[in-house]
Design a protein around this motif. Structure first.
Motif, PDB file in Angstrom:
ATOM      1  N   PHE A 147       0.938  -1.134   0.006  1.00  0.00           N
ATOM      2  CA  PHE A 147      -0.028   0.036  -0.013  1.00  0.00           C
ATOM      3  C   PHE A 147       0.888   1.309  -0.221  1.00  0.00           C
ATOM      4  CE2 PHE A 147      -2.506   3.399   2.021  1.00  0.00           C
ATOM      5  CZ  PHE A 147      -3.338   3.225   1.261  1.00  0.00           C
ATOM      6  N   SER A 148       1.976   1.015   0.568  1.00  0.00           N
ATOM      7  CA  SER A 148       2.961   2.459   0.736  1.00  0.00           C
ATOM      8  C   SER A 148       3.287   2.931  -0.646  1.00  0.00           C
ATOM      9  CB  SER A 148       4.180   2.021   1.604  1.00  0.00           C
ATOM     10  OG  SER A 148       4.840   1.234   1.032  1.00  0.00           O
ATOM     11  N   GLY A 149       3.398   1.817  -1.523  1.00  0.00           N
ATOM     12  CA  GLY A 149       3.763   2.474  -2.922  1.00  0.00           C
ATOM     13  C   GLY A 149       2.514   2.417  -4.072  1.00  0.00           C
ATOM     14  N   ILE A 150       1.380   1.641  -3.763  1.00  0.00           N
ATOM     15  CA  ILE A 150       0.539   1.738  -4.684  1.00  0.00           C
ATOM     16  C   ILE A 150      -0.551   2.744  -4.414  1.00  0.00           C
ATOM     17  CG2 ILE A 150      -1.406   0.592  -3.553  1.00  0.00           C
ATOM     18  CD1 ILE A 150      -0.215  -0.088  -6.982  1.00  0.00           C
ATOM     19  N   ARG A 151      -0.617   3.697  -3.160  1.00  0.00           N
ATOM     20  CA  ARG A 151      -1.113   4.841  -3.137  1.00  0.00           C
ATOM     21  C   ARG A 151      -0.805   5.938  -3.825  1.00  0.00           C
ATOM     22  NH1 ARG A 151       1.172   6.948   2.798  1.00  0.00           N
ATOM     23  NH2 ARG A 151       3.497   6.879   2.047  1.00  0.00           N
ATOM     24  N   TRP A 152       0.507   5.972  -4.464  1.00  0.00           N
ATOM     25  CA  TRP A 152       0.973   6.823  -5.249  1.00  0.00           C
ATOM     26  C   TRP A 152       0.358   6.567  -6.671  1.00  0.00           C
ATOM     27  CZ3 TRP A 152       2.167  11.110  -3.192  1.00  0.00           C
ATOM     28  CH2 TRP A 152       2.895  10.888  -1.619  1.00  0.00           C
ATOM     29  N   ALA A 153       0.190   5.414  -7.207  1.00  0.00           N
ATOM     30  CA  ALA A 153      -0.695   5.251  -8.441  1.00  0.00           C
ATOM     31  C   ALA A 153      -1.869   5.790  -8.245  1.00  0.00           C
ATOM     32  CB  ALA A 153      -0.321   3.949  -8.596  1.00  0.00           C
ATOM     33  N   ILE A 154      -2.482   5.239  -7.119  1.00  0.00           N
ATOM     34  CA  ILE A 154      -3.791   5.905  -6.883  1.00  0.00           C
ATOM     35  C   ILE A 154      -3.981   7.437  -6.959  1.00  0.00           C
ATOM     36  CG2 ILE A 154      -5.806   6.066  -5.149  1.00  0.00           C
ATOM     37  CD1 ILE A 154      -4.949   3.402  -4.050  1.00  0.00           C
ATOM     38  N   VAL A 155      -3.078   8.107  -6.450  1.00  0.00           N
ATOM     39  CA  VAL A 155      -2.979   9.390  -6.378  1.00  0.00           C
ATOM     40  C   VAL A 155      -3.053   9.937  -7.840  1.00  0.00           C
ATOM     41  CG1 VAL A 155      -1.701  11.727  -6.310  1.00  0.00           C
ATOM     42  CG2 VAL A 155      -1.805   9.993  -4.361  1.00  0.00           C
ATOM     43  N   GLY A 156      -2.194   9.330  -8.953  1.00  0.00           N
ATOM     44  CA  GLY A 156      -2.148   9.621 -10.358  1.00  0.00           C
ATOM     45  C   GLY A 156      -3.462   9.154 -11.318  1.00  0.00           C
ATOM     46  N   ARG A 157      -4.155   7.947 -10.567  1.00  0.00           N
ATOM     47  CA  ARG A 157      -5.332   7.613 -11.038  1.00  0.00           C
ATOM     48  C   ARG A 157      -6.670   8.584 -11.181  1.00  0.00           C
ATOM     49  NH1 ARG A 157      -7.140   2.195 -13.275  1.00  0.00           N
ATOM     50  NH2 ARG A 157      -9.135   2.606 -14.286  1.00  0.00           N
ATOM     51  N   VAL A 158      -6.545   9.564 -10.305  1.00  0.00           N
ATOM     52  CA  VAL A 158      -7.640  10.438 -10.242  1.00  0.00           C
ATOM     53  C   VAL A 158      -7.669  11.491 -11.293  1.00  0.00           C
ATOM     54  CG1 VAL A 158      -8.812  12.411  -8.873  1.00  0.00           C
ATOM     55  CG2 VAL A 158      -7.909  10.199  -7.692  1.00  0.00           C
ATOM     56  N   PRO A 159      -6.651  12.178 -11.608  1.00  0.00           N
ATOM     57  CA  PRO A 159      -6.685  13.046 -12.925  1.00  0.00           C
ATOM     58  C   PRO A 159      -6.602  12.167 -14.165  1.00  0.00           C
ATOM     59  CG  PRO A 159      -4.513  13.024 -11.678  1.00  0.00           C
ATOM     60  CD  PRO A 159      -5.534  12.393 -10.792  1.00  0.00           C
ATOM     61  N   GLY A 160      -6.196  11.069 -14.012  1.00  0.00           N
ATOM     62  CA  GLY A 160      -6.054  10.261 -15.441  1.00  0.00           C
ATOM     63  C   GLY A 160      -7.557   9.706 -15.800  1.00  0.00           C
ATOM     64  N   SER A 161      -8.349   9.436 -14.773  1.00  0.00           N
ATOM     65  CA  SER A 161      -9.651   9.115 -14.979  1.00  0.00           C
ATOM     66  C   SER A 161     -10.684  10.081 -15.344  1.00  0.00           C
ATOM     67  CB  SER A 161     -10.259   8.487 -13.858  1.00  0.00           C
ATOM     68  OG  SER A 161      -9.735   7.300 -13.240  1.00  0.00           O
ATOM     69  N   MET A 162     -10.114  11.239 -14.943  1.00  0.00           N
ATOM     70  CA  MET A 162     -10.978  12.508 -15.492  1.00  0.00           C
ATOM     71  C   MET A 162     -10.604  12.935 -16.766  1.00  0.00           C
ATOM     72  SD  MET A 162     -10.650  14.858 -11.924  1.00  0.00           S
ATOM     73  CE  MET A 162     -11.251  16.365 -12.597  1.00  0.00           C
ATOM     74  N   LEU A 163      -9.111  12.955 -17.214  1.00  0.00           N
ATOM     75  CA  LEU A 163      -8.788  12.895 -18.654  1.00  0.00           C
ATOM     76  C   LEU A 163      -9.325  11.886 -19.516  1.00  0.00           C
ATOM     77  CD1 LEU A 163      -6.691  14.596 -20.481  1.00  0.00           C
ATOM     78  CD2 LEU A 163      -4.908  12.713 -19.854  1.00  0.00           C
ATOM     79  N   GLY A 164      -9.441  10.708 -19.053  1.00  0.00           N
ATOM     80  CA  GLY A 164      -9.905   9.767 -20.081  1.00  0.00           C
ATOM     81  C   GLY A 164     -11.369   9.900 -20.256  1.00  0.00           C
ATOM     82  N   SER A 165     -12.221  10.360 -19.068  1.00  0.00           N
ATOM     83  CA  SER A 165     -13.742  10.481 -19.441  1.00  0.00           C
ATOM     84  C   SER A 165     -14.111  11.634 -20.398  1.00  0.00           C
ATOM     85  CB  SER A 165     -14.495  10.761 -18.180  1.00  0.00           C
ATOM     86  OG  SER A 165     -13.879  12.037 -17.421  1.00  0.00           O
ATOM     87  N   VAL A 166     -12.892  12.774 -20.184  1.00  0.00           N
ATOM     88  CA  VAL A 166     -13.319  13.909 -21.021  1.00  0.00           C
ATOM     89  C   VAL A 166     -12.796  13.444 -22.628  1.00  0.00           C
ATOM     90  CG1 VAL A 166     -12.503  16.085 -21.873  1.00  0.00           C
ATOM     91  CG2 VAL A 166     -13.092  15.502 -18.980  1.00  0.00           C
ATOM     92  N   ALA A 167     -11.966  12.905 -22.798  1.00  0.00           N
ATOM     93  CA  ALA A 167     -11.212  12.367 -24.006  1.00  0.00           C
ATOM     94  C   ALA A 167     -12.257  11.359 -24.643  1.00  0.00           C
ATOM     95  CB  ALA A 167      -9.935  11.399 -23.851  1.00  0.00           C
TER      96      ALA A 167
END
Length: 243
Positions: A73-93
């Motif tokens: 979890f200590s590592g994967i939480r940073w991927a989760i941080v990136g997932r938020v703007p990535g998902s928003m970008l993907g939905s708009v795209a």
């Protein structure tokens, strides 16, 4: 006889694809979209990406819970941080850009990462790399239903249990957020939820089977499997756009 516009034949084929995809994801940490998405989109374009993302939520939760003791979890939480703007970008795209070029760009990026890994230049799961992979995975998953490879490639040298649990923890959040993003932009409704519910039994069956297949991969085949199926994911995305 039809159920929500799907014939019995279509439903049976879809269930088989979901069982195989869920088994692969339960064994490797990703793969539901790789196997199921090409089949489901040929059966009925309504099944991708919304219903497929919806089915991924319970599957990733089950995988994460089963491997919770190995979770990084200590590592994967940073991927989760990136997932938020990535998902928003993907939905708009999905709404404003040409899907063919968007999907092709993601696929080429994954193939490039696999190529670098093969020649010994694979990236490590550092904080920065995980955030970047999370952004790419979020956009890619929302737009194509295949979001696992970017993060999986960072964990390719981890043990099988750690890879599966960490990816599942990331994707249970990511799939939920991507689904929410599709709801916000009007790309997921009650009909999509009904279509997803028809195929959930395949998710449960595939998850059950993965208990045995994961043991096979843990015998030294985890990294080759990650590279193989990441490549297959990218190729399948490209083929879907061509077909």
């Amino acid at each position: 006889m039809e159920v929500l516009g799907l014939s019995v034949t279509q439903l049976c084929i879809g269930l088989v694809a979901v069982v195989v995809g869920a088994c692969l994801q339960g064994s490797l940490g990703f793969g539901l979209g790789l196997v199921a998405a090409p089949v489901l989109v040929l059966l009925d374009t309504r099944l991708v990406p919304g219903p497929l993302l919806c089915m991924g939520v319970p599957l990733t939760f089950l995988i994460a819970w089963r491997g919770r003791r190995e979770l990084d979890f200590s590592g994967i939480r940073w991927a989760i941080v990136g997932r938020v703007p990535g998902s928003m970008l993907g939905s708009v795209a999905v709404v404003v850009l040409a899907e063919r070029w968007l999907a092709g760009l993601f696929a080429i990026a994954v193939l490039a990462a696999v190529g670098l890994s093969v020649v010994g230049l694979s990236a490590l799961p550092t904080r920065r790399n995980l955030v970047v992979a999370g952004v790419v995975s979020g956009a890619m998953g929302t737009a194509t239903s295949v979001g696992g490879p970017p993060v999986a490639l960072l964990y390719q040298r981890s043990t099988g249990p750690e890879l599966r649990a960490s990816l599942a923890a990331f994707m249970v959040f990511g799939a939920s957020f991507s689904l929410l993003a599709l709801i916000v932009v009007g790309e997921f409704d009650w009909t999509d939820l009904g279509l997803a519910s028809l195929l959930v039994p395949g998710i449960l069956a595939g998850f059950g089977l993965s208990r045995w297949t994961s043991e096979i991969l843990d015998s030294g085949y985890t990294r080759p499997a990650v590279l193989l199926f990441a490549t297959a994911s990218a190729v399948s995305i490209l083929l879907r756009q061509v077909v």
